[in-house]
Design a protein around this motif. Structure first.
Motif, PDB file in Angstrom:
ATOM      1  N   SER A 195       0.855  -1.190   0.000  1.00 48.41           N
ATOM      2  CA  SER A 195       0.000   0.000   0.000  1.00 48.41           C
ATOM      3  C   SER A 195       0.886   1.232   0.000  1.00 48.41           C
ATOM      4  O   SER A 195       1.669   1.441   0.943  1.00 48.41           O
ATOM      5  CB  SER A 195      -0.912  -0.010   1.236  1.00 48.41           C
ATOM      6  OG  SER A 195      -1.579   1.226   1.368  1.00 48.41           O
ATOM      7  N   MET A 196       0.796   2.020  -1.059  1.00 46.67           N
ATOM      8  CA  MET A 196       1.581   3.248  -1.179  1.00 46.67           C
ATOM      9  C   MET A 196       0.645   4.437  -1.291  1.00 46.67           C
ATOM     10  O   MET A 196      -0.347   4.378  -2.034  1.00 46.67           O
ATOM     11  CB  MET A 196       2.524   3.171  -2.381  1.00 46.67           C
ATOM     12  CG  MET A 196       3.659   2.181  -2.200  1.00 46.67           C
ATOM     13  SD  MET A 196       4.876   2.171  -3.552  1.00 46.67           S
ATOM     14  CE  MET A 196       4.018   1.151  -4.733  1.00 46.67           C
ATOM     15  N   TYR A 197       0.957   5.495  -0.587  1.00 43.05           N
ATOM     16  CA  TYR A 197       0.067   6.653  -0.574  1.00 43.05           C
ATOM     17  C   TYR A 197       0.842   7.901  -0.175  1.00 43.05           C
ATOM     18  O   TYR A 197       1.959   7.831   0.376  1.00 43.05           O
ATOM     19  CB  TYR A 197      -1.099   6.425   0.397  1.00 43.05           C
ATOM     20  CG  TYR A 197      -0.690   6.121   1.813  1.00 43.05           C
ATOM     21  CD1 TYR A 197      -0.429   7.145   2.736  1.00 43.05           C
ATOM     22  CD2 TYR A 197      -0.542   4.807   2.244  1.00 43.05           C
ATOM     23  CE1 TYR A 197      -0.039   6.857   4.033  1.00 43.05           C
ATOM     24  CE2 TYR A 197      -0.155   4.512   3.534  1.00 43.05           C
ATOM     25  CZ  TYR A 197       0.092   5.543   4.435  1.00 43.05           C
ATOM     26  OH  TYR A 197       0.478   5.258   5.722  1.00 43.05           O
ATOM     27  N   ASN A 198       0.243   9.047  -0.474  1.00 49.99           N
ATOM     28  CA  ASN A 198       0.723  10.339  -0.004  1.00 49.99           C
ATOM     29  C   ASN A 198      -0.321  10.940   0.929  1.00 49.99           C
ATOM     30  O   ASN A 198      -1.508  10.647   0.801  1.00 49.99           O
ATOM     31  CB  ASN A 198       0.970  11.293  -1.179  1.00 49.99           C
ATOM     32  CG  ASN A 198       2.077  10.814  -2.101  1.00 49.99           C
ATOM     33  OD1 ASN A 198       3.175  10.508  -1.655  1.00 49.99           O
ATOM     34  ND2 ASN A 198       1.783  10.725  -3.392  1.00 49.99           N
ATOM     35  N   LEU A 199       0.121  11.775   1.858  1.00 53.39           N
ATOM     36  CA  LEU A 199      -0.792  12.462   2.749  1.00 53.39           C
ATOM     37  C   LEU A 199      -1.140  13.823   2.165  1.00 53.39           C
ATOM     38  O   LEU A 199      -0.252  14.571   1.728  1.00 53.39           O
ATOM     39  CB  LEU A 199      -0.186  12.636   4.145  1.00 53.39           C
ATOM     40  CG  LEU A 199       0.066  11.345   4.928  1.00 53.39           C
ATOM     41  CD1 LEU A 199       0.705  11.674   6.279  1.00 53.39           C
ATOM     42  CD2 LEU A 199      -1.224  10.572   5.122  1.00 53.39           C
ATOM     43  N   ASP A 200      -2.427  14.127   2.105  1.00 56.53           N
ATOM     44  CA  ASP A 200      -2.875  15.412   1.609  1.00 56.53           C
ATOM     45  C   ASP A 200      -2.374  16.528   2.519  1.00 56.53           C
ATOM     46  O   ASP A 200      -2.485  16.437   3.752  1.00 56.53           O
ATOM     47  CB  ASP A 200      -4.404  15.447   1.527  1.00 56.53           C
ATOM     48  CG  ASP A 200      -4.913  16.726   0.894  1.00 56.53           C
ATOM     49  OD1 ASP A 200      -5.233  17.671   1.635  1.00 56.53           O
ATOM     50  OD2 ASP A 200      -4.974  16.790  -0.346  1.00 56.53           O
ATOM     51  N   GLY A 201      -1.833  17.573   1.902  1.00 56.10           N
ATOM     52  CA  GLY A 201      -1.237  18.648   2.692  1.00 56.10           C
ATOM     53  C   GLY A 201      -2.217  19.407   3.561  1.00 56.10           C
ATOM     54  O   GLY A 201      -1.853  19.914   4.629  1.00 56.10           O
ATOM     55  N   LYS A 202      -3.491  19.481   3.141  1.00 58.99           N
ATOM     56  CA  LYS A 202      -4.485  20.255   3.884  1.00 58.99           C
ATOM     57  C   LYS A 202      -5.264  19.390   4.874  1.00 58.99           C
ATOM     58  O   LYS A 202      -5.362  19.725   6.053  1.00 58.99           O
ATOM     59  CB  LYS A 202      -5.441  20.932   2.903  1.00 58.99           C
ATOM     60  CG  LYS A 202      -4.771  21.946   1.997  1.00 58.99           C
ATOM     61  CD  LYS A 202      -5.782  22.592   1.054  1.00 58.99           C
ATOM     62  CE  LYS A 202      -5.109  23.604   0.141  1.00 58.99           C
ATOM     63  NZ  LYS A 202      -6.083  24.222  -0.806  1.00 58.99           N
TER      64      LYS A 202
END
Length: 442
Positions: free
Chosen positions: A155-162
């Motif tokens: 599972s690969m993901y980025n965290l939303d900045g807002k």
């Protein structure tokens, strides 16, 4: 027990199994469950993902089993690498600077099997990637003839900045749900406008015009399902069944589009009410090949490059797609030749010259459409930064939209009378132009 000689002898295999998938971006990076069974490949690529500075990888591996002699577990493990770094790793292996990809300083090691507790057959690892780049998750097996079995959940993901929420779509593809949704609205608008045209020109409507409407509607539904598919993957990492609808409408859209190009190329419905034997044979070739192409596309999307037959299915898809693109051109060429012959023999040179010009334009536009969507879009995807991969998708969709609009405009229902009166001067000019033209060939 590391074997520099054997791994160097496998360099061509390594290049094929890892470099090709790296050059072909995956459609998404959803949560993926992978079963590896008795696999002895030195390199097994998994997913490719564009990380931002808030990226993370969650890796869960279970039921690990090694079939072979005793090995050094530090020579087995997962790592992340970029496209550029992998080329340098291959060079290091070629020059014998290293004997295992895990020894390279150019990669980011996620987990070595030497970290496994005694008698353990599973592990979980969360890895935070703070470097903004496009990485591929890869498993390395630096032993010859060692077969590995395991169940992998990545599972690969980025965290939303807002909001701080997880975004499971690769950076550069995160806005695709909005792109697909807006394009679906455009196609639904085109379908509504086409219905208005058919109603207004209902006295001159042919069956081909209703078929054109069905192609536009299926394209709109296909884009809508793809928007929902990507939206759910973006938020949850799973398509929640929208991928099934997407594949269904993609299958129907592909078949109807190629069939439409063949029917228009033959002049069916608006020039003649029937298909000749050779034209039916083209359809009998194109439709089954589209079925094969869609099956290959499903396998490619659902398995990913970790599958041993992934490259084979990719080659099947490309080959079938090229054959279909070439096959649909033949009916257009046949119609052009028939119109040229008719213009010289039936005394209606001016009328046939108009039809001939139309089919020539359509032939050129079909070639441009095929070239742009198969070659130019791929080139854009290859050279564009991973942060702007959505631009290649948008370029391909806009080219498709332009092709649909051109086809609808040129073959719209109109009250054309093929026997309308043409004065002698116009007829002589058209006949002279036909004589002076060079023969139109493929």
């Amino acid at each position: 027990m590391a074997i520099s000689g054997s791994i160097l002898s496998l360099n061509p295999i390594i290049v094929i199994t890892i470099l090709l998938p790296l050059l072909i971006s995956l459609s998404s990076a959803e949560i993926r469950h992978t079963e590896i069974r008795d696999d002895s490949r030195p390199i097994i690529p998994f997913d490719e993902f564009g990380f931002t500075h808030t990226g993370s990888l969650e890796l869960s591996v279970s039921h690990i089993s090694l079939s072979g002699t005793a090995v050094d577990p530090s020579r087995l493990g997962f790592f992340l690498c970029t496209r550029d770094s992998w080329l340098h790793v291959l060079q290091q292996l070629e020059d014998s600077d290293i004997t295992c990809a895990l020894d390279s300083s150019l990669i980011t090691v996620v987990y070595r099997f030497s970290s496994l507790p005694p008698n353990a057959d599973h592990f979980q690892k969360t890895f935070n990637e703070t470097s903004s780049d496009q990485f591929t998750l890869v498993f390395a097996n630096c032993f010859a003839n060692l077969q590995v079995s395991m169940s992998v959940r990545s599972s690969m993901y980025n965290l939303d900045g807002k909001s701080g929420r997880r975004d499971y779509l690769s950076a550069g593809r995160t806005i695709l749900p909005r792109v697909y949704f807006l394009l679906s609205l455009v196609y639904f608008g085109c379908a509504a406008f086409w219905i208005h045209v058919l109603y207004k020109k209902r006295l001159t409507v042919f069956r081909i015009h209703f078929f054109m409407l069905s192609v536009v509607v299926l394209k709109a539904l296909n884009l809508l399902c793809e928007a929902e598919d990507k939206s759910y993957i973006k938020r949850t990492g799973s398509a929640h069944g929208w991928d099934v609808l997407f594949y269904i409408f993609s299958f129907l859209k592909g078949i109807t589009l190629f069939t439409l190009i063949v029917l228009i190329g033959t002049g069916w419905s608006f020039l003649k009410p029937y298909l000749q034997s050779r034209e039916k044979k083209v359809l009998m070739i194109v439709i089954p090949l589209q079925v094969v192409a869609n099956i290959a596309q499903v396998v490619i999307d659902e398995t990913g490059p970790f599958g041993q037959d992934w490259i084979t299915w990719k080659q099947v898809f490309l080959l079938v797609d090229v054959i279909c693109c070439c096959a649909v051109l033949f009916p257009i060429v046949w119609s052009i030749k028939i119109l040229r012959e008719a213009a010289r023999t039936d005394g209606k040179a001016a009328v046939n010259l108009m039809k001939l010009t139309l089919f020539r334009q359509y032939y050129i536009v079909v070639i441009c459409y095929i070239y742009f969507t198969r070659v130019v879009v791929y080139a854009l995807e290859t050279i564009t930064s991973y942060r702007y991969l959505w631009t290649s998708v948008l370029a391909g969709e806009l080219a498709t939209l332009a092709f649909y609009v051109f086809t609808g405009y040129k073959f719209r229902p109109e009250a054309h009378n093929p026997y309308f009166a043409v004065d002698d001067e116009e007829e002589e000019v058209a006949l002279e132009q036909l004589k002076l033209e060079d023969e139109f060939e493929l």
